[in-house]
Design a protein around this motif. Structure first.
Motif, PDB file in Angstrom:
ATOM      1  N   LYS A 148       0.843  -1.188   0.000  1.00  0.00           N
ATOM      2  CA  LYS A 148       0.000   0.000   0.000  1.00  0.00           C
ATOM      3  C   LYS A 148       0.884   1.246   0.000  1.00  0.00           C
ATOM      4  O   LYS A 148       1.702   1.438   0.907  1.00  0.00           O
ATOM      5  N   LYS A 149       0.732   2.072  -1.019  1.00  0.00           N
ATOM      6  CA  LYS A 149       1.642   3.203  -1.234  1.00  0.00           C
ATOM      7  C   LYS A 149       1.659   4.213  -0.087  1.00  0.00           C
ATOM      8  O   LYS A 149       2.696   4.805   0.220  1.00  0.00           O
ATOM      9  N   ASN A 150       0.526   4.421   0.549  1.00  0.00           N
ATOM     10  CA  ASN A 150       0.447   5.446   1.595  1.00  0.00           C
ATOM     11  C   ASN A 150       0.935   4.954   2.958  1.00  0.00           C
ATOM     12  O   ASN A 150       1.088   5.749   3.885  1.00  0.00           O
ATOM     13  N   LEU A 151       1.157   3.643   3.090  1.00  0.00           N
ATOM     14  CA  LEU A 151       1.670   3.090   4.339  1.00  0.00           C
ATOM     15  C   LEU A 151       3.190   3.032   4.300  1.00  0.00           C
ATOM     16  O   LEU A 151       3.801   2.982   3.231  1.00  0.00           O
ATOM     17  N   THR A 152       3.800   3.031   5.462  1.00  0.00           N
ATOM     18  CA  THR A 152       5.251   2.903   5.534  1.00  0.00           C
ATOM     19  C   THR A 152       5.662   1.454   5.263  1.00  0.00           C
ATOM     20  O   THR A 152       4.810   0.554   5.254  1.00  0.00           O
ATOM     21  N   GLY A 153       6.962   1.257   5.087  1.00  0.00           N
ATOM     22  CA  GLY A 153       7.458  -0.104   4.874  1.00  0.00           C
ATOM     23  C   GLY A 153       7.138  -0.998   6.046  1.00  0.00           C
ATOM     24  O   GLY A 153       6.702  -2.138   5.879  1.00  0.00           O
ATOM     25  N   LEU A 180       0.885  -5.457   7.646  1.00  0.00           N
ATOM     26  CA  LEU A 180      -0.358  -5.678   6.899  1.00  0.00           C
ATOM     27  C   LEU A 180      -0.279  -6.937   6.044  1.00  0.00           C
ATOM     28  O   LEU A 180      -1.167  -7.798   6.097  1.00  0.00           O
ATOM     29  N   LYS A 181       0.797  -7.066   5.266  1.00  0.00           N
ATOM     30  CA  LYS A 181       0.904  -8.218   4.368  1.00  0.00           C
ATOM     31  C   LYS A 181       1.061  -9.519   5.144  1.00  0.00           C
ATOM     32  O   LYS A 181       0.534 -10.560   4.739  1.00  0.00           O
ATOM     33  N   SER A 182       1.760  -9.456   6.268  1.00  0.00           N
ATOM     34  CA  SER A 182       1.932 -10.648   7.102  1.00  0.00           C
ATOM     35  C   SER A 182       0.615 -11.073   7.734  1.00  0.00           C
ATOM     36  O   SER A 182       0.312 -12.264   7.826  1.00  0.00           O
ATOM     37  N   LEU A 183      -0.173 -10.093   8.179  1.00  0.00           N
ATOM     38  CA  LEU A 183      -1.493 -10.407   8.739  1.00  0.00           C
ATOM     39  C   LEU A 183      -2.392 -11.039   7.682  1.00  0.00           C
ATOM     40  O   LEU A 183      -3.160 -11.967   7.968  1.00  0.00           O
ATOM     41  N   MET A 184      -2.307 -10.536   6.455  1.00  0.00           N
ATOM     42  CA  MET A 184      -3.109 -11.083   5.356  1.00  0.00           C
ATOM     43  C   MET A 184      -2.715 -12.528   5.039  1.00  0.00           C
ATOM     44  O   MET A 184      -3.521 -13.291   4.517  1.00  0.00           O
ATOM     45  N   GLN A 185      -1.475 -12.893   5.374  1.00  0.00           N
ATOM     46  CA  GLN A 185      -1.006 -14.260   5.143  1.00  0.00           C
ATOM     47  C   GLN A 185      -1.284 -15.176   6.333  1.00  0.00           C
ATOM     48  O   GLN A 185      -0.906 -16.341   6.325  1.00  0.00           O
TER      49      GLN A 185
END
Length: 383
Positions: free
Chosen positions: A99-104, A110-115
């Motif tokens: 997500k462009k507006n979020l920091t690294g 976020l991506k880890s939670l989605m996994q």
């Protein structure tokens, strides 16, 4: 096809409608026929990937490599066909899942939670992911400020540390420097030793030769060849060599012809050809047409509104319009049922609700009594 597979792709197609206006999109969603041209990015792709295998996907730009990798990873749905993935997938591509507006750091969580990882597991992995990505203080800056190489580093680092069963790499190693590339290669080699399944999309034939056990060559939406790495890569190099020898005009004509084939693709004719082929190979199987239809559409998520939903929507819309017209007309429903034409002939007399009408009558009576009493009082005073 065998039953010993990690990924199975069978008769997969992907259609894109080339809309020109928002109205065309809306009509298509409601399954209203339009003259919008179609483009088939994939035209019947079938292959299997075995457990622990590294499969390379090669082909010229626009052939459908990224499309099939996105379908396998679940980012986009196929138009027809069966996609059976036995395990969790993680795709590495520039911008994929970021997500462009979020920091690294926020993207990592976020991506880890989605996994499916918990916050505690993410906290344990956070420092390791950041160290592997090696993007310094930028980890706390919005991703929209990252270069393509930094996005690739972060995406790859997240993907390999959440420990997926299937790793899909789509051109993510083409933008990094040599140091990071070597880190990625070492990590992929480690994944292979662990028996992980890998799909590797790249234009770098050297990377393909080094990392992949087998290769699938996708050419303008069709599977041109699949087999051992050296054999397929050799044939692909011959094709590239032939293409480069063409004149500029011949290249343009060849590409235009291939694109036209993708526009003219007939899904019904393809389905019939598959049915005939399967019926010939398995004459003992009954109702082959129904079986193939189920394979084509049984696991497909439609991107258009089903006919039943369209019908229900229209019925609700008509009912709301009738309700509004009945209220505006001023006639009771029983009168409208007996005289349907009166719905467009409003009553001239405004009928108030019963309670309001009684209250108004009482007020009028009181007002009349007050006026009468006032007149009598004035006359008495005059006398």
């Amino acid at each position: 096809m065998t039953e010993d597979y990690k990924i199975k792709v069978q008769n997969v197609t992907k259609e894109y409608d080339l809309f020109k206006t928002q109205a065309d999109k809306l009509k298509s969603f409601f399954s209203v026929k339009t003259d919008v041209p179609h483009f088939w990015s994939l035209m019947g792709i079938s292959f299997e990937v075995k457990p622990g295998e590294a499969l390379g996907l090669i082909g010229v730009n626009g052939s459908g490599k990224s499309t099939i990798s996105n379908i396998i990873s679940g980012i986009i749905p196929q138009t027809t066909g069966l996609v059976d993935v036995r395990g969790d997938t993680s795709i590495v591509a520039i911008n994929a899942g970021l997500k462009k507006n979020l920091t690294g750091r926020e993207n990592i969580r976020l991506k880890s939670l989605m996994q499916g990882l918990t916050n505690e597991e993410i906290d344990d992995l956070m420092d390791e992911i950041i160290a592997f990505a090696d993007i310094g203080d930028f980890v706390d800056q919005p991703v929209k400020s990252y270069s393509s190489g930094m996005k690739s580093r972060l995406g790859f680092s997240i993907a390999v540390h959440i420990n997926p069963d299937i790793l899909i790499i789509d051109e993510a190693l083409s933008v990094g420097d040599d140091t990071f590339y070597q880190k990625c290669v070492d990590k992929i080699a480690d994944f292979k030793k662990q028996g992980k399944t890998i799909i590797f999309v790249s234009h770098s034939l050297k990377q393909i030769e080094f990392l992949c056990d087998r290769v699938a060559w996708i050419n303008y939406g069709k599977l041109r060849m699949i087999g051992k790495t050296d054999e397929v890569v050799s044939k692909y190099r011959e094709f590239i060599k032939w293409f480069k020898k063409l004149s500029k005009k011949e290249k343009a004509k060849f590409e235009a012809d291939q694109k036209q084939i993708q526009k003219d693709f007939d899904i019904d004719a393809y389905q019939k050809s598959v049915t005939d082929e399967e019926a010939k190979a398995h004459p003992e199987v009954k109702h082959m047409a129904a079986k193939i239809k189920k394979r084509f559409y049984g696991s497909v998520i439609s991107e258009k509104m089903p006919k039943t939903s369209v019908l229900f929507t229209w019925l609700v819309t008509v009912a709301i319009l009738l309700f509004c017209l009945v209220n505006v007309s001023g006639h009771p429903v029983t009168h409208i049922v007996k005289h349907p034409d009166s719905i467009v002939k409003p009553t001239k007399q405004l009928k108030l609700p019963t309670g309001v009408e009684k209250d108004n009558a009482k007020k009028a009576t009181k007002k009349h009594h007050k006026k009468t009493h006032h007149k009598k009082h004035v006359k008495s005073e005059e006398k």
